[in-house]
Design an enzyme around this catalytic site. Structure first.
Site, mmCIF file in Angstrom:
data_model
loop_
_atom_site.group_PDB
_atom_site.id
_atom_site.type_symbol
_atom_site.label_atom_id
_atom_site.label_comp_id
_atom_site.label_asym_id
_atom_site.label_seq_id
_atom_site.Cartn_x
_atom_site.Cartn_y
_atom_site.Cartn_z
ATOM 1 N N ASP A 162 0.708 -0.843 0.153
ATOM 2 C CA ASP A 162 -0.303 0.021 -0.198
ATOM 3 C C ASP A 162 0.873 1.327 -0.333
ATOM 4 O O ASP A 162 0.322 1.942 -0.157
ATOM 5 C CB ASP A 162 -0.975 0.363 0.972
ATOM 6 C CG ASP A 162 -0.605 -0.119 2.251
ATOM 7 O OD1 ASP A 162 0.443 -0.652 2.805
ATOM 8 O OD2 ASP A 162 -1.374 -0.407 3.390
ATOM 9 N N SER A 163 2.788 1.356 -0.255
ATOM 10 C CA SER A 163 3.215 1.872 -0.302
ATOM 11 C C SER A 163 3.523 2.550 -1.772
ATOM 12 O O SER A 163 3.437 3.914 -2.415
ATOM 13 C CB SER A 163 4.590 1.707 -0.116
ATOM 14 O OG SER A 163 5.108 0.293 -0.477
ATOM 15 N N ASP A 213 -1.400 -5.885 -0.347
ATOM 16 C CA ASP A 213 -1.428 -5.457 0.995
ATOM 17 C C ASP A 213 -3.030 -5.214 1.127
ATOM 18 O O ASP A 213 -3.623 -4.779 0.138
ATOM 19 C CB ASP A 213 -0.512 -4.061 1.457
ATOM 20 C CG ASP A 213 0.638 -3.601 1.790
ATOM 21 O OD1 ASP A 213 0.395 -5.112 2.771
ATOM 22 O OD2 ASP A 213 0.731 -3.819 1.936
ATOM 23 N N LYS A 270 -0.880 -9.250 2.387
ATOM 24 C CA LYS A 270 -0.855 -8.437 3.982
ATOM 25 C C LYS A 270 -1.754 -7.605 4.780
ATOM 26 O O LYS A 270 -2.434 -7.361 4.480
ATOM 27 C CB LYS A 270 0.667 -7.799 3.221
ATOM 28 C CG LYS A 270 1.473 -7.282 4.403
ATOM 29 C CD LYS A 270 2.731 -7.469 3.935
ATOM 30 C CE LYS A 270 2.613 -6.059 3.688
ATOM 31 N NZ LYS A 270 2.707 -4.522 4.736
ATOM 32 N N GLU A 302 -1.172 -5.621 8.633
ATOM 33 C CA GLU A 302 -0.115 -4.948 9.867
ATOM 34 C C GLU A 302 -0.846 -6.074 10.872
ATOM 35 O O GLU A 302 -2.139 -5.540 11.337
ATOM 36 C CB GLU A 302 -0.054 -3.602 9.442
ATOM 37 C CG GLU A 302 0.408 -3.192 8.159
ATOM 38 C CD GLU A 302 0.613 -1.266 7.755
ATOM 39 O OE1 GLU A 302 0.507 -0.524 8.845
ATOM 40 O OE2 GLU A 302 0.992 -1.370 7.507
ATOM 41 N N GLU A 312 9.172 -4.101 10.335
ATOM 42 C CA GLU A 312 9.888 -3.089 9.605
ATOM 43 C C GLU A 312 10.162 -1.803 11.043
ATOM 44 O O GLU A 312 9.948 -2.248 12.201
ATOM 45 C CB GLU A 312 9.024 -2.585 8.921
ATOM 46 C CG GLU A 312 9.275 -1.172 8.865
ATOM 47 C CD GLU A 312 8.276 -0.574 7.719
ATOM 48 O OE1 GLU A 312 7.457 -1.190 7.205
ATOM 49 O OE2 GLU A 312 8.047 1.019 6.984
HETATM 50 O O1 KIV Z 1 3.565 -1.367 2.019
HETATM 51 C C1 KIV Z 1 4.545 -1.723 1.869
HETATM 52 O O2 KIV Z 1 5.422 -1.025 0.453
HETATM 53 C C2 KIV Z 1 5.751 -2.495 2.435
HETATM 54 C C3 KIV Z 1 6.887 -3.230 2.366
HETATM 55 C C4 KIV Z 1 7.068 -1.397 2.823
HETATM 56 C C5 KIV Z 1 7.199 -3.415 3.361
HETATM 57 O O3 KIV Z 1 4.207 -2.596 3.806
#
Ligand code: KIV
Length: 268
Positions: free
Chosen positions: A43-44, A82, A112, A114, A181
């Site tokens: 989600d970055s 994510d 994924k 958190e 992280e």
């Molecule tokens: O959103 C993302 O790119 C991440 C990674 C940096 C682990 O969660």
């Protein structure tokens, strides 16, 4: 060629380190696919491609669109998408519905989440129903509004113990691997030692079972790079140089863009 599976990733615990990078688009996925074990549609993407200040504004639709692009262009790497902020916290049933939507609409193999204190129960609910889950502990970017900034985690014993417990709970709940992280080397090492599943570090030392970075950070696309990231290229500089060369061509009239050129190209 067959795709790497979540079972393959789990079996790499303690073995050859896992190579992971983020991917959000088809051309980038096509380049990374041959070398990476795992492509993370993180989600970055909200910050890297959409200019958001943090990941809070990222939506299911954004994750699905980018997940589809990455799946279309990759054939080998495991693709993990994510779950965005707000898509899995309210209830495990909502999390299941959204996770299934991501898997069905993208074709990716895992999601994924958190891992705050509440999330282990959701991971267990998802994995018991056939949804492979990657956990994410330590610095949790989706908590940006609460934390106020992206800060390293686990510096104090109590916080370190919490993070270790969250990682263990995610593993016990059935996660197939865990991103760690922004924590100190000693904590990353303890998590890696205590878990029977691989840990994938980002800003958490080489003591994990693998590493993940935001691809655009390590390629030098931005004028700022997190301290823990080595820049393997200078995309920003290279793009600026290329655009200046293009601009010089256009301004001097030396630009080969006539219709004849296109017809010649079409004929081969
Ligand atoms: O959103 C993302 O790119 C991440 C990674 C940096 C682990 O969660």
């Amino acid at each position: 060629m067959r795709r790497i599976t979540v079972q393959d990733i789990r079996a790499r615990k303690g073995g050859e380190h896992l190579v992971c990078l983020t991917a959000y688009t088809a051309p980038m996925a096509a380049i990374l696919d041959a070398t990476c074990d795992l492509l993370l549609v993180g989600d970055s993407v909200g910050m890297v491609l959409h200019g958001l200040p943090n990941t809070v504004g990222v939506t299911m639709e954004m994750m699905i669109l980018h997940g589809q692009a990455v799946m279309r262009a990759s054939r080998r790497a495991l693709v993990v998408v994510d779950m965005p902020f707000g898509s899995y916290e309210a209830s495990r049933e909502t999390a299941y519905g959204n996770a299934v939507r991501i898997l069905k609409e993208t074709g990716a193999q895992a999601v994924k989440v958190e891992c705050g204190p509440e999330v282990a129960d959701t991971i267990a609910y998802l994995t018991r129903r056939g949804v492979p889950v990657m956990g994410h502990v330590g610095l949790r970017p989706q908590a940006a509004l609460l934390d106020g900034a992206f800060k390293a985690k686990g510096r104090h014993a109590a916080e370190a113990a919490c993070i270790l417990a969250e990682a263990e709970a995610a593993a016990d709940a059935g996660a197939f691997c865990v991103v760690v992280e922004g924590v100190a080397e000693a904590l990353a090492g303890r998590i890696t030692q205590n878990l029977a599943i691989p840990t994938i570090g980002i800003g958490a030392s080489g003591g994990c079972d693998g590493q993940v970075l935001v691809t655009e950070d390590m390629l030098g696309l931005f004028d700022w790079t997190p301290k823990f990231v080595r820049r393997y290229a200078d995309l920003r500089g290279d793009i600026a140089k290329a655009v200046r060369a293009y601009s010089d061509d256009v301004r001097s009239g030396a630009f080969p863009g006539a219709a004849e050129t296109y017809f010649a190209m079409a004929k081969g």
